[in-house]
Design a protein around this motif. Structure first.
Motif, PDB file in Angstrom:
ATOM      1  N   ARG A 251       2.776   1.896  -3.370  1.00 13.30           N
ATOM      2  CA  ARG A 251       1.831   2.079  -4.533  1.00 13.30           C
ATOM      3  C   ARG A 251       1.175   3.583  -3.883  1.00 13.30           C
ATOM      4  NH1 ARG A 251      -0.735  -2.700  -2.955  1.00 13.30           N
ATOM      5  NH2 ARG A 251      -2.852  -1.908  -2.306  1.00 13.30           N
ATOM      6  N   ALA A 252       1.475   4.004  -3.253  1.00 11.36           N
ATOM      7  CA  ALA A 252       0.680   5.167  -3.047  1.00 11.36           C
ATOM      8  C   ALA A 252       2.278   7.021  -4.050  1.00 11.36           C
ATOM      9  CB  ALA A 252       1.141   5.796  -1.679  1.00 11.36           C
TER      10      ALA A 252
ATOM     11  N   ARG B  90     -10.483   6.498   6.342  1.00 11.81           N
ATOM     12  CA  ARG B  90     -10.786   7.665   5.359  1.00 11.81           C
ATOM     13  C   ARG B  90     -10.666   7.647   4.607  1.00 11.81           C
ATOM     14  NH1 ARG B  90      -7.752  10.046   2.293  1.00 11.81           N
ATOM     15  NH2 ARG B  90      -6.038   8.362   2.888  1.00 11.81           N
ATOM     16  N   ARG B  91     -10.073   6.435   3.594  1.00 13.41           N
ATOM     17  CA  ARG B  91     -10.135   5.561   3.330  1.00 13.41           C
ATOM     18  C   ARG B  91     -11.326   4.961   1.961  1.00 13.41           C
ATOM     19  NH1 ARG B  91      -4.469   4.832   2.599  1.00 13.41           N
ATOM     20  NH2 ARG B  91      -4.551   3.293   4.082  1.00 13.41           N
TER      21      ARG B  91
ATOM     22  N   GLU C  22     -19.008   6.962  -0.773  1.00 19.05           N
ATOM     23  CA  GLU C  22     -18.954   8.329  -1.499  1.00 19.05           C
ATOM     24  C   GLU C  22     -18.769   8.463  -2.886  1.00 19.05           C
ATOM     25  OE1 GLU C  22     -17.005  12.096   0.657  1.00 19.05           O
ATOM     26  OE2 GLU C  22     -17.125  12.705  -1.274  1.00 19.05           O
TER      27      GLU C  22
ATOM     28  N   ARG D  72      -7.802  11.728  -3.966  1.00 19.89           N
ATOM     29  CA  ARG D  72      -7.812  11.766  -1.694  1.00 19.89           C
ATOM     30  C   ARG D  72      -7.554  10.098  -2.397  1.00 19.89           C
ATOM     31  NH1 ARG D  72     -14.388  12.551  -1.240  1.00 19.89           N
ATOM     32  NH2 ARG D  72     -13.873  12.554   0.365  1.00 19.89           N
ATOM     33  N   LEU D  73      -7.823   9.403  -2.963  1.00 23.01           N
ATOM     34  CA  LEU D  73      -7.418   8.124  -2.007  1.00 23.01           C
ATOM     35  C   LEU D  73      -5.958   7.871  -2.193  1.00 23.01           C
ATOM     36  CD1 LEU D  73      -9.629   5.833  -3.934  1.00 23.01           C
ATOM     37  CD2 LEU D  73      -9.673   5.836  -2.202  1.00 23.01           C
ATOM     38  N   PHE D  74      -5.792   8.823  -2.817  1.00 24.11           N
ATOM     39  CA  PHE D  74      -3.472   8.344  -2.602  1.00 24.11           C
ATOM     40  C   PHE D  74      -3.179   9.724  -1.450  1.00 24.11           C
ATOM     41  CE2 PHE D  74      -4.127   7.035  -6.600  1.00 24.11           C
ATOM     42  CZ  PHE D  74      -2.989   6.001  -6.986  1.00 24.11           C
TER      43      PHE D  74
ATOM     44  N   PRO E 115      -3.168   2.711  -2.873  1.00 25.31           N
ATOM     45  CA  PRO E 115      -3.290   2.087  -1.645  1.00 25.31           C
ATOM     46  C   PRO E 115      -4.454   1.200  -1.071  1.00 25.31           C
ATOM     47  CG  PRO E 115      -2.091   4.802  -1.198  1.00 25.31           C
ATOM     48  CD  PRO E 115      -3.750   4.509  -2.961  1.00 25.31           C
ATOM     49  N   ILE E 116      -5.571   1.585  -1.530  1.00 27.90           N
ATOM     50  CA  ILE E 116      -6.464   0.961  -0.837  1.00 27.90           C
ATOM     51  C   ILE E 116      -6.227  -0.421  -0.341  1.00 27.90           C
ATOM     52  CG2 ILE E 116      -8.304   0.328  -2.292  1.00 27.90           C
ATOM     53  CD1 ILE E 116     -10.568   1.696  -1.156  1.00 27.90           C
ATOM     54  N   SER E 117      -6.699  -1.471   0.989  1.00 30.15           N
ATOM     55  CA  SER E 117      -6.340  -2.266   0.819  1.00 30.15           C
ATOM     56  C   SER E 117      -7.671  -3.355   0.465  1.00 30.15           C
ATOM     57  CB  SER E 117      -5.703  -2.653   2.592  1.00 30.15           C
ATOM     58  OG  SER E 117      -6.936  -1.957   2.813  1.00 30.15           O
TER      59      SER E 117
ATOM     60  N   ALA F   8       0.936  -0.970   0.026  1.00 24.85           N
ATOM     61  CA  ALA F   8       0.213  -0.293  -0.026  1.00 24.85           C
ATOM     62  C   ALA F   8       0.867   1.432   0.551  1.00 24.85           C
ATOM     63  CB  ALA F   8      -0.842   0.025   1.032  1.00 24.85           C
ATOM     64  N   ALA F   9       1.537   1.486   0.960  1.00 30.00           N
ATOM     65  CA  ALA F   9       2.771   3.006   0.782  1.00 30.00           C
ATOM     66  C   ALA F   9       3.159   2.539  -0.502  1.00 30.00           C
ATOM     67  CB  ALA F   9       3.728   2.315   1.830  1.00 30.00           C
TER      68      ALA F   9
ATOM     69  N   ILE G 215     -13.653   7.717   1.746  1.00 29.54           N
ATOM     70  CA  ILE G 215     -13.896   8.232  -0.052  1.00 29.54           C
ATOM     71  C   ILE G 215     -14.831   8.065  -0.792  1.00 29.54           C
ATOM     72  CG2 ILE G 215     -12.114   8.475  -1.575  1.00 29.54           C
ATOM     73  CD1 ILE G 215     -10.916   9.190   0.315  1.00 29.54           C
ATOM     74  N   LEU G 216     -14.254   6.018  -1.106  1.00 29.40           N
ATOM     75  CA  LEU G 216     -14.664   4.642  -1.785  1.00 29.40           C
ATOM     76  C   LEU G 216     -16.618   4.691  -1.556  1.00 29.40           C
ATOM     77  CD1 LEU G 216     -13.213   3.005  -3.874  1.00 29.40           C
ATOM     78  CD2 LEU G 216     -13.752   1.498  -2.096  1.00 29.40           C
TER      79      LEU G 216
ATOM     80  N   THR H  48     -11.921  11.611  -6.518  1.00 30.70           N
ATOM     81  CA  THR H  48     -11.761  10.461  -5.782  1.00 30.70           C
ATOM     82  C   THR H  48     -10.404   9.733  -5.807  1.00 30.70           C
ATOM     83  OG1 THR H  48     -14.093   9.792  -6.575  1.00 30.70           O
ATOM     84  CG2 THR H  48     -12.759   7.942  -5.907  1.00 30.70           C
TER      85      THR H  48
END
Lengths: 309, 272
Positions: free
Chosen positions: A74-75, B4-5, B11, A101-103, B126-128, A71-72, B8-9, A98
């Motif tokens: 991929r950012a 938070r993630r 939303e 914000r996800l990033f 980075p979403i799990s 995850a870290a 966001i999803l 979207t």
């Protein structure tokens, strides 16, 4: 900045990628070339942490991709996937927002606005993606890959579906990214584009067949061929061949008013060849190093069976 | 897990529902039907046909039995007691409606991303997996629960307006509260999480939906059993059942994460 070390990937019994090793530094554009099914997309997915290698490692800044670091890492990557994969029911703005914000972008609205402006999509911000043309979707997908200003950019066919003007804009943009120190990996079928954009290219069919600068690959594959064009009536082919051979040329070919040969040391030997031709009364119009297209290199290395060109 | 993630999803999912209201239509239709059906069966039809529930012998016996568990029925007129009893029973059906409707949303949740090829770009973030799946469940759950709450408000208002005097008061019991606040939401969450797990393993929404509908069968059986007078679930039993459903939800979250194979999902489409 991003490195693949002895990376292989199996899908059941099928070996998709075999023992691939390369690294891409900051400010470098690396082109992945190969026929369909050569493992380019799989390699990109491994570089992007979407799938893990069966063996070998992918690392970013020395940190290895694993389930815990994925995850870290991929950012830090911007990934343009093979298909745009946009949410059709959402607007251009909402799609990008979207992802920003996800990033974890600090000021997502500002970032989205800036990115849309760069890609000349700001006036379409309120449109639903479903109504966009293929080219616009591709542009938006590219914008999405860059909205968080990643240090590593992975692009699967970045100029597919783009008109020439937009494709040029994308190339300019990528040059800008390169000058800002981004490491960029491009998978493409477009050899002309790969040559124009890449500092190094890799020819791939499951494994890497050749890696290097396009010019160096050309040299390695074809040698340096000098080509000389004449004015007026060309001398007899046998005479031309003899002159060229005496001056150190081999693989001499004569075709009408044109003579070509491979020279081991072109910088030293070319003047001698031209002098010998002039002394023999040949009117030399021009002499230049032959630049075979990357496509020739590609076809020769892949045995002429590649279907990417 | 990052809240938070997930937010966001959620939303993003809610924006999609807003842009594509047909997705949410099954929930609305089922809630409307479940709101109107009891009123029709319990109040409007008998009155139109000039019949009284209080005169039905079987009903009188059932109410007599139920009064042991539902003290709020005591002191009501026979007609009001019959109405209150049936409204209580229909409440369970009412709570199942959003589950069945939301299952269609959840079934589409992962399959839709797969079919639209939107899952791969999403997985580059980075979403799990757990964040993705919980967000998908909550995104289907929230609109369903809001629609259900609106339906319940209408249900109670209509009971107040057209049912016999005292019926509304008899409905507002701890048992009803457990049904509305605990059993309904946890049953919905467990069913939705199960549906999401199925959705991530199949390639079309219809298959996911068909399998997922089986998840609501136990609740349906409970409703039918209660209506038929086979058994009666007290507040305590309902609370216990709710706690079990909450536990089942947590287990299903873990199970759906284990079943969600990012790599298989991506590479099943293309081994490029």
């Amino acid at each position: 900045m991003i490195a693949a070390q002895a990376v292989s990937r199996r899908f059941g019994a099928r070996l998709a990628v075999d023992n691939v090793t390369f690294d891409v530094g900051a400010g470098e554009v690396f082109g992945l070339l190969g026929p369909n099914g050569a493992g380019k997309t799989t390699t990109l997915r491994m570089l992007g942490g979407l799938i893990l290698p069966t063996s070998g490692t992918v690392s970013i800044g020395g940190e290895r991709f694993s389930r815990s670091t994925g995850a870290a890492l991929r950012a830090r990557i911007g990934f343009l996937t093979e298909t745009p994969g946009l949410w059709d029911h959402l607007t251009v703005w909402d799609n990008l927002l979207t992802y920003a914000r996800l990033f974890g972008v600090a000021q997502p609205d500002l970032s989205v606005e800036r990115t849309l402006r760069t890609f000349e999509l700001l006036d379409r911000r309120g449109d639903r993606v479903a109504v966009l043309s293929k080219g616009m979707k591709q542009k938006l997908a590219l914008a999405r890959a860059l909205v968080h200003e990643p240090s590593i950019v992975l692009l699967d066919e970045p100029t597919a579906n783009l008109d020439p003007q937009t494709a040029r804009m994308v190339r300019d943009l990528l040059r800008g990214l390169r000058s800002r120190g981004r490491a960029i990996v491009i998978s493409t079928h477009n050899l002309d584009e790969a040559e124009r954009m890449s500092d190094r290219v890799a020819l791939m069919r499951q494994t890497l067949i050749a890696v290097g600068e396009p010019a160096a690959l050309r040299r390695d594959v074809f040698g340096r061929r000098l080509r000389v064009r004449f004015l007026g009536t060309a001398p007899a082919a046998a005479l031309l061949a003899a002159i060229a051979a005496r001056a150190g040329g081999h693989d001499v070919r004569v075709d009408g008013a044109e003579l070509s040969m491979v020279l081991e040391s072109p910088d030293a030997d070319a003047p001698a060849v031209i002098r010998a031709l002039v002394d023999a009364g040949v009117q030399v119009r021009e002499a230049f190093d032959e630049q075979p297209a990357l496509e020739e290199v590609y076809l020769k290395l892949l045995g002429g069976r590649g279907d990417a060109a | 897990m990052s809240g938070r993630r997930i937010a966001i999803l959620i939303e993003k999912e809610l924006r999609e529902f807003r842009a594509h209201p047909a997705l949410i239509l099954p929930v609305v239709i089922l809630v409307v039907v479940c709101t109107l059906l009891p009123l029709l069966v319990i109040v409007i039809l008998p009155r139109t046909m000039g019949q009284s529930l209080a005169t039905d012998r079987g009903m009188a016996q059932m109410i007599e039995k139920a009064q042991a568990h539902l003290p709020s029925l005591r002191g009501l007129s026979p007609q009001a007691a019959a109405e209150a009893f049936l409204f209580q029973q229909f409440l369970l059906l009412f709570l199942m409606a959003p589950i069945v409707g939301a299952v269609s949303l959840a079934a589409y949740a992962v399959v839709g991303e797969k079919q639209g090829r939107t899952l791969e770009p999403l997985l580059t973030t980075p979403i799990s997996t757990s964040e993705l799946l919980v967000a998908k469940v909550l995104a289907a759950f929230l609109p369903s629960i809001v629609i259900e709450a609106a339906g319940l408000a209408v249900y109670f208002l209509m009971v107040a307006a057209i049912a016999s005097p005292g019926v509304l008061h008899a409905l507002l019991t701890p048992r009803a509260a457990v049904l509305i606040v605990a059993l309904g939401p946890f049953a919905a969450l467990a069913a939705l999480q199960g549906t999401i797990a199925i959705s991530s393993r199949v390639n079309d929404a219809r298959s996911a939906q068909q399998i997922a509908v089986l998840l609501v069968m136990p609740l349906m059986a409970m409703f039918v059993g209660q209506i038929a007078g086979g058994f009666f679930l007290s507040s305590a039993m309902l609370a216990l059942f709710s706690a079990a459903l909450a536990g089942a939800w947590v287990i299903l979250v873990l199970l759906s994460v284990a079943l969600f194979e990012r790599e298989t999902i991506l590479t099943r489409w293309d081994h490029g």
